[in-house]
Each structure stands twice: as structure tokens, then as C-alpha cells.
Design an enzyme around this catalytic site. Structure first.
Site, PDB file in Angstrom:
ATOM      1  N   CYS A 265      11.752  16.826  21.224  1.00 22.11           N
ATOM      2  CA  CYS A 265      11.081  17.371  20.046  1.00 22.11           C
ATOM      3  C   CYS A 265       9.735  17.963  20.383  1.00 22.11           C
ATOM      4  O   CYS A 265       9.331  18.940  19.805  1.00 22.11           O
ATOM      5  CB  CYS A 265      10.828  16.274  19.033  1.00 22.11           C
TER       6      CYS A 265
ATOM      7  N   SER B 136      22.249  15.982  13.995  1.00 24.02           N
ATOM      8  CA  SER B 136      22.462  15.458  12.647  1.00 24.02           C
ATOM      9  C   SER B 136      22.608  16.593  11.649  1.00 24.02           C
ATOM     10  O   SER B 136      22.009  17.657  11.796  1.00 24.02           O
ATOM     11  CB  SER B 136      21.297  14.556  12.244  1.00 24.02           C
TER      12      SER B 136
ATOM     13  N   HIS C 227      11.538  21.545   9.937  1.00 27.08           N
ATOM     14  CA  HIS C 227      10.558  20.765   9.182  1.00 27.08           C
ATOM     15  C   HIS C 227      10.157  21.478   7.899  1.00 27.08           C
ATOM     16  O   HIS C 227       9.453  20.925   7.072  1.00 27.08           O
ATOM     17  CB  HIS C 227       9.317  20.503  10.032  1.00 27.08           C
TER      18      HIS C 227
ATOM     19  N   LEU D 225       0.834  -1.204   0.000  1.00 28.55           N
ATOM     20  CA  LEU D 225       0.000   0.000   0.000  1.00 28.55           C
ATOM     21  C   LEU D 225       0.867   1.251   0.000  1.00 28.55           C
ATOM     22  O   LEU D 225       0.604   2.211  -0.712  1.00 28.55           O
ATOM     23  CB  LEU D 225      -0.939  -0.008   1.216  1.00 28.55           C
TER      24      LEU D 225
ATOM     25  N   LYS E 115      -0.913  11.948  17.684  1.00 27.04           N
ATOM     26  CA  LYS E 115      -0.816  10.546  18.063  1.00 27.04           C
ATOM     27  C   LYS E 115      -2.155   9.929  18.449  1.00 27.04           C
ATOM     28  O   LYS E 115      -2.947  10.536  19.149  1.00 27.04           O
ATOM     29  CB  LYS E 115       0.149  10.404  19.241  1.00 27.04           C
TER      30      LYS E 115
ATOM     31  N   TRP F  64      10.474   3.749  21.626  1.00 24.99           N
ATOM     32  CA  TRP F  64      10.458   3.463  20.194  1.00 24.99           C
ATOM     33  C   TRP F  64      10.837   2.018  19.887  1.00 24.99           C
ATOM     34  O   TRP F  64      11.243   1.690  18.780  1.00 24.99           O
ATOM     35  CB  TRP F  64      11.359   4.462  19.451  1.00 24.99           C
TER      36      TRP F  64
END
Ligand code: GLN
Ligand code: ZN
Length: 764
Positions: free
Chosen positions: A648, A438, A699, A18, A117, A566
Site C-alpha cells: 500500500c 477484496s 480511498h 471516546l 505514523k 500488525w
């Protein structure tokens, strides 16, 4: 006879069919019919897999998100998505994903629906957009098509919808009006839907009301009564499904609603089963979710049968059994994992295997345990092997944990004293600049990593490549004039996987994908055993990076709570114990970095907030052990070693005290999108340590201007003393390109320079 059913099945496909079809469709490479055909094929396959069940769900499949589907079913579609001339699917994807300006005939662009969420899972849904003048109208075609498809399969099915209260509760009003005021307008549409389902010959309907496991005030409880009373006289029989927790104060309410059955999550609310049976009217069925739909461990079938058999005696035909929730939250099929460690593999069950377990339980209840003796034995053996495995328990780790006692993990001195030592050591300017870790993961980096993983590039060549990347990243930062540098994380693809792969106690799947949102999937690692760090994980890279510069180099680690939240976590000990083991492993790394001369160490806790329990009443307990685990990982260093952390999630006002209690010397957070409004909390709460409110929204591809960043920092300086402020982006830069990052960081450094001029440049 015991009835079996599922609440939902993963829709992404064993090979993520999908996902790939959607992404090709969005790129314009796959026409709508072909996308819909892929979806229909997946549904057909999933129906075959579920055909041993008495009732299979229909309408749990979604092209993007089941909450968005419900919003469309109710005709709740934001105006900006409606455009004449295109099909219903275009509007649907427009809300799901947004559309950039100039992307189509419209010039202004369409912003995507907000995503958040789904309860305490890692799945994200599109928030229904409501306002005082929202109106609803039934748009049943997509659901009816799936129902017709299901009818053609000639197997009992039950449509799945989200109940009116949960749907409203998940929504947000744009004008601040109370959501519940929309209920009277919503209920006629639900009535119409129920009537349509009866007309279609539907016998059972599953109505999901997971909000019943949260703390509801009396207005919401009352609304439940009114809504379900108003729906009582139309439609098929309905089973009200609750999951992810216990009913608590809503138990009587849930049992008294005029429906035909109730589903309870027995992996999390087992203690309520007796009370529910006592309270539920005798004409109702009770569905028990006895197989964990949130985890990947084999169920202890014998233990579940010990629990179910007496209930079966009492309930007889009224007993239904199922997984605890939709299987959306687990990977599809363990059989795809041909490369997984054989020992660990026999302890696991993914969605397909969970259906086998359900089938086995039903057979045992129907025909006695003897009828499935072989299967029960195999299951018991696998569990015994897991319990006895030397891979699961490591005495050394246990001893260390015991020796910790109830050590709260405090630093040696209070922050003020540490800050003084650190000022002397680093001599940073006020408004020091840094980044979150990063730097861009270029296609070349990904290609090299792939080559190395597939054995085409040897260790030496790969290490040389990474060292060169680090050198490049350090020199870029020196040219930009940043104050505290990072090595850039070129060697990491994922902030949990990178560490997990170097720790004992972790296993990794090849295909264990779980939908995170839309076409996005994650592959959580499996934390199966005591966590032990055989050796340093990052020290060589960071030492190399530090050797290239006189500026302080920040060591970069993932914190224990984020590793935990996670991963698929072992279920044979409390999460808090597993988290402490992770903390000890990270602490060893922190100490090795310190010994290697690294003076600044960042321990990321991106997922700290995600682990908050659904009920507020349970927050403190979680925060107590989670924050302590963070401190244990960080506290063993000297005063002059500076610990940073990064989080975050922007909403942290309600846990600010816990965050302060982490006692990191510096915390960097995501704030730029909220215009620093998030910092309002600091007006009442004196945050004691230093803080870097992100000024560059990573973002977005936009390059923030110097003025905008100065303005944001000035807003921050109204709430937090300037000498405790840092200047940094919101989050890591790995998804951005160098062409964006260079000018953005140059502006950020310039903004810091101007701030120092305005505020004086006394050393921080
Ligand atoms: N250090 C990590 C990075 O910069 C943090 C990522 C995150 O917070 N999600 O990529
Ligand atoms: Zn982040």
C-alpha cells in the site's frame, strides 16, 4: 525513595467510550457538552486508575490526537480551518477530519490535515502544517482546563507537552522552507507556556522529545542546545522524555540539556543506562522505562529488579521508574477479556496491569522484595508457565526452521525465464487488468458473518452464502472483462485476523483495542507461540472460484511480514525468527494452492514498510530478514506459477532495491494520488519484473475517467516498458460500494483496451 510515574494512558476508554461519543458527535447526535462530559469522565476514571503513582500525566488525554493538540496550543492552525461563528472544537475537528464540500456553510470543502505514523508505532498523528510565514501564539485554555481539573483531584500531576524540536520535526513546510528556521519564533511561545505553568503552581513538566532516538544531524543537535538553553530560566522543573529507542549519538546531548531529568526507554536502550548515569549531571533525576509500553506481555519483575536494585543503590532518590513510553499503544484492561484462552491470559498485562507491575517494582525497591513476595512469586510462576508451555514451542516447527539453514529462498529460475513460461501458460494481453483482492464488503456480508460468529447461522449455511458471494463476484468480473480475477475476500473481515485464526500460535482478544487514529481503533492479534498451519486456509474458496471461470483466478494471501507487523509479537525470540515461522505457514498454503491448480498467487505485504526501524542504520538488517521471509513464503512454486505481491505505502523509493529483491513476478502498488511521480525512481533504477501502478484511487468515492487512467498509464509507460505494466486499482475495494466499483472498473478495462490499441497488443 523511588518515584513512580507514567508518560501517558490510553484515552479511548475500556469500552471505547471516546470513540462512540466522538462518532455520535460527528453525526450530530451528541452535543458538544455531552462529548466533553464523556471526555472528563474518562479522565477522572483514568486518574483513579493511576492514583497509586507518585506523578500522573495530565494533558496526555486528547479528543483526537496529541500532536494536533500541541499544534493548537501553539496557535498553529491552518487558515482553512478558521471560520467565524463556530467554536474552537469545530476548527479542531475540521483539521482532524476535513469537511466535504457542501457539508456546512462553506462550499469548497476543507481537506483534512495529513496523517502519518507516529514513529514506529501503529498510531497516526496529524502533521503540523508549517511554512516560512508561520506565526505562533499561545492558546493554553484546553491544557489549563485539564490542569485545573487535575488540581481538584488533589494528587500530584505533571502536564505533558511535546517539545519544540520534536514538534517541528514532525511538521512539514508547505513551501519547502527549513522547519528549523521557525524555532526562534516558536521559542517565545514555549517560554510563555512555561511561565503560565509556573503561575498555575505546576511543579514538574514532562517534555516529550522522542526525536532524540533518531539520527539527528548537527544542525538539529545544535538547535536542541539553543532551544533548551533559551528555555532554561523559566517554568517548572522538567523531565525530558525519550522513548522507542536508544539515544546513540544523541546521548551526550540529551544528558547535557539544561533540564531536571531524563527518561530513557529501558526496553530498547538498556545498554545505554550506564553511559547515561556516567554522563548525566548529579542534580538530575533519571527515569527508567522498565515496563514495555508497546507490548502486552507480563514483565519479568524479578529480572527487572535484578537490574534496578544496583541502580537504585547508585541513584537513590534520583531514580524514577515508569513504563517505557505512553501506554497509548496497549489495550486498557485485561480484566475485560473474559473469553480469552485462560492459559494465554495469564501471560499478559494491559495498561491497568502494567501499573500494578510498576507499583510492585516500586514497593520492592522501597521496602525490599519480601514486602511483595507473593506478587513476585505469582509473576515468576506465570512466566515459568509461559516458558514451559507446549503451546509456545512446537518441535516440528523448530525442526523445519533449522532445516531451512540459511536458504535465501530463491525461485528456481530467474524472472525472464519464468515470465516466458507464464506468457505461454496464461496468454494475457498487454496491459493485463486485475484487482487487488477484496470486493465490496456489503452490509449483508457483515451481517451474515456476525450471525455465523454468534452461532445464529450454522457452518453449512454460512459457507453456502460465501460461495454464492464468490460466484457473484466472479460473474461481475467476467462481465467487466477483467483478465486476472479474484474471489473477492467476502469471507474475510481482516487480512491478518482471517489467517491468524486458522494458525496455531495466535490468540485473539475481544476488547484489546488500541487507538490507530482519531476514533479509529485496531485490535492486534497476539502472536504467542510457534506458528503452525494445521490445514489449508483458503484453498476451498479459491478452488471454487476458479471452477466458475476460464480466466486465471488469483489466490490471495497475507504475507509473513504484514502478519508480524500488525500483531502483538512474542518477545521471547527475535522477530526475524517469528517472521520465518509465519513464512513457512504461508508457503504451505502457497503450495497447496498451486497443487489445486491455481496459477496466480498474490501474497500481500501491505505493512512491509511499517516495520522499518527508526534509525536508517538499522534498515538493512530488517530488510534482509523481512524480504527473505517473503521469498521463503513464495519461492517453492514452479516457474509457470505467477507470484504477485501488493504494497500500500506509496513511499517506497528508498527501499526499491529491497522490493526488487522480493522477486515477485508482479507487484501492484499505490501510485494514483501522486500522479505517478512515485515512479520517478524507475528512471534510475531498472526494476526487473512486472509492475501494476494503481490507477484508481480507491480511498476516494470518485469514479476515475478512462482518460485519466490512460494518462496515468502513459506516464508509467515512460518509465517502465509497456510489456511489463499491469492495470489495476491502488488497493482492495472492500470499503467501496458496488455502485462505485462497477463503473470505475469498467472505465479501467476500457482504459486498458485503449492502451493496447496505442501500444499494439503483443501478448505480455
Ligand atoms: N488483498 C487485500 C485487499 O484487497 C489487500 C489489502 C491491503 O493492501 N491493505 O483488501
Ligand atoms: Zn493496499
Amino acid at each position: 525513595m523511588t518515584t513512580t510515574h507514567t508518560l501517558g494512558f490510553p484515552r479511548i476508554g475500556r469500552q471505547r467510550e471516546l470513540k462512540f461519543a466522538l462518532e455520535r458527535h460527528w453525526r450530530g447526535e451528541l452535543p458538544t457538552d455531552a462529548l466533553l462530559q464523556t471526555a472528563a469522565d474518562l479522565r477522572a476514571r483514568h486518574a483513579r486508575i493511576q492514583s497509586r503513582l507518585d506523578w500522573m500525566p495530565v494533558g496526555d488525554f486528547s479528543l483526537y490526537d496529541q500532536v494536533l493538540d500541541m499544534s493548537f496550543l501553539l496557535g498553529c492552525v491552518p487558515d482553512r480551518a478558521q471560520r467565524s461563528g463556530d467554536g474552537p472544537l469545530d476548527a479542531y475537528f475540521r483539521v482532524a477530519r476535513g469537511r466535504a464540500a457542501g457539508d456546512d456553510s462553506c462550499c469548497s470543502g476543507v481537506h483534512a490535515g495529513e496523517m502519518t505514523k507516529w514513529f514506529d508505532t501503529n498510531y497516526h498523528y496529524i502533521v503540523p502544517e508549517l511554512s516560512a510565514d508561520s506565526h505562533f501564539s499561545l492558546n493554553p485554555q484546553p491544557l489549563l482546563e485539564q490542569i485545573r481539573e487535575a488540581k481538584a483531584r488533589d494528587h500530584a500531576f505533571k502536564p505533558v507537552i511535546i517539545g519544540p524540536l520534536t514538534w517541528l520535526w514532525l511538521g512539514k513546510t508547505t513551501d519547502g522552507s527549513p522547519r528549523l528556521e521557525l524555532l526562534p519564533r516558536l521559542l517565545p511561545v514555549y517560554r510563555e507556556l512555561l511561565q503560565r505553568l509556573t503561575d498555575e503552581g505546576v511543579l514538574w513538566l514532562q517534555i516529550d522529545e522522542p526525536v532524540l532516538v533518531t539520527e539527528l544531524d548537527t544542525t538539529w543537535q545544535q538547535a536542541f542546545r539553543e532551544a533548551y538553553t533559551a528555555l532554561a530560566d523559566v517554568g517548572p522543573k522538567r523531565i525530558l522524555t525519550t522513548y522507542f529507542g536508544r539515544l546513540g549519538d544523541n546521548l551526550e546531548l540529551a544528558c547535557s540539556l539544561p533540564v531536571h531529568g531524563l527518561h530513557l526507554d529501558c526496553t530498547r536502550a538498556r545498554q545505554e543506562v550506564d553511559a547515561v548515569i556516567d554522563t548525566l549531571p548529579e542534580d538530575r533525576i533519571l527515569s527508567l522505562g522498565v515496563i514495555d509500553g508497546r507490548n502486552i506481555w507480563k514483565t519479568d519483575l524479578t529480572a527487572v529488579l535484578d537490574f534496578l536494585e544496583p541502580l537504585h543503590q547508585r541513584l537513590g532518590k534520583r531514580l524514577w521508574i515508569a513504563p517505557s513510553c505512553s501506554l497509548l499503544h496497549v489495550p486498557v484492561d485485561l480484566d475485560s477479556e473474559t473469553a480469552l484462552d485462560e492459559e494465554v491470559r495469564q501471560w499478559l498485562a494491559f495498561a491497568v496491569q502494567k501499573l500494578d507491575e510498576l507499583d510492585c517494582l516500586a514497593e520492592a525497591l522501597r521496602y525490599g522484595r519480601d514486602s511483595v513476595q507473593g506478587r513476585l512469586q505469582a509473576n515468576a510462576q506465570a512466566l515459568a508457565a509461559r516458558r514451559a508451555s507446549g503451546r509456545v514451542r512446537n518441535p516440528q516447527v523448530r525442526q523445519r526452521l533449522a532445516a531451512l539453514g540459511d536458504d535465501p529462498g530463491r525461485r528456481r529460475s530467474p524472472h525472464a525465464q519464468r515470465a516466458q513460461r507464464q506468457r505461454e501458460r496464461f496468454r494475457l494481453p498487454v496491459f493485463p487488468t486485475t484487482t487487488i483482492g477484496s470486493f465490496p464488503q456489503t452490509p449483508e456480508i457483515r451481517q451474515q458473518r456476525r450471525g455465523w460468529r454468534e452461532g445464529r447461522i450454522d457452518d453449512t449455511a454460512y459457507a453456502a452464502f460465501i460461495r454464492a458471494e464468490i460466484a457473484r463476484c466472479v460473474s461481475e468480473q467476467e462481465q467487466l472483462g477483467l483478465d486476472v480475477l479474484v474471489h473477492g475476500e467476502a469471507e474475510r473481515n481482516d487480512m491478518v485476523e482471517y489467517f491468524g485464526e486458522q494458525l496455531e500460535g495466535y490468540a485473539f482478544t475481544r476488547h484489546g483495542w488500541v487507538q490507530s487514529y482519531g476514533s479509529r481503533c485496531v485490535k492486534p492479534p497476539i502472536l504467542y507461540g510457534d506458528i503452525h498451519r494445521p490445514g489449508p486456509m483458503t484453498v476451498d474458496w479459491i478452488r471454487h472460484a476458479q471452477s466458475l471461470t476460464d480466466k486465471p483466478m488469483k489466490g490471495m494471501l497475507t504475507g509473513p511480514v504484514t502478519m508480524l507487523n500488525w500483531s502483538f509479537v512474542r518477545d521471547d525470540q527475535p522477530r526475524s525468527a517469528t517472521c520465518l515461522q509465519l513464512a513457512l505457514a504461508i508457503r504451505d498454503e502457497v503450495q497447496d494452492l498451486e497443487a489445486a491448480g491455481i496459477g496466480v498467487i498474490q501474497i500481500d505485504e501491505a505493512a512491509l514498510r511499517e516495520g522499518l526501524p527508526l534509525r536508517r542504520g538499522e534498515w538493512q538488517d530488517y530488510l534482509d530478514w523481512a524480504i527473505r521471509a517473503f521469498r521463503i513464503s513464495a519461492n517453492a512454486v514452479r516457474d509457470e506459477t505467477q507470484i504477485h505481491t501488493h504494497m500500500c505505502y506509496s513511499e517506497f523509493n528508498d527501499i526499491i532495491e529491497a522490493i526488487a529483491d522480493m522477486d515477485a513476478d508482479v507487484i501492484t502498488i499505490e501510485t494514483s494520488r501522486s500522479n505517478m511521480e512515485l515512479l520517478d525512481v524507475f528512471e534510475d533504477f531498472e526494476y526487473p519484473n512486472a509492475i501494476g501502478p494503481g490507477v484508481y484511487d480507491i480511498h476516494s468515492p470518485n469514479i476515475p475517467s478512462v482518460e485519466s487512467m490512460v494518462a496515468l498509464m502513459e506516464q508509467a509507460a515512460q518509465r517502465i516498458p509497456a510489456e511489463r505494466l499491469w492495470v489495476n486499482p491502488d488497493c482492495g475495494l472492500k470499503t467501496r460500494a458496488w455502485e462505485e466499483v462497477r463503473p470505475a472498473l469498467a472505465n479501467m478495462v476500457e482504459a486498458a483496451r485503449q492502451l493496447r490499441q496505442r501500444h499494439g497488443s503483443r501478448a505480455a
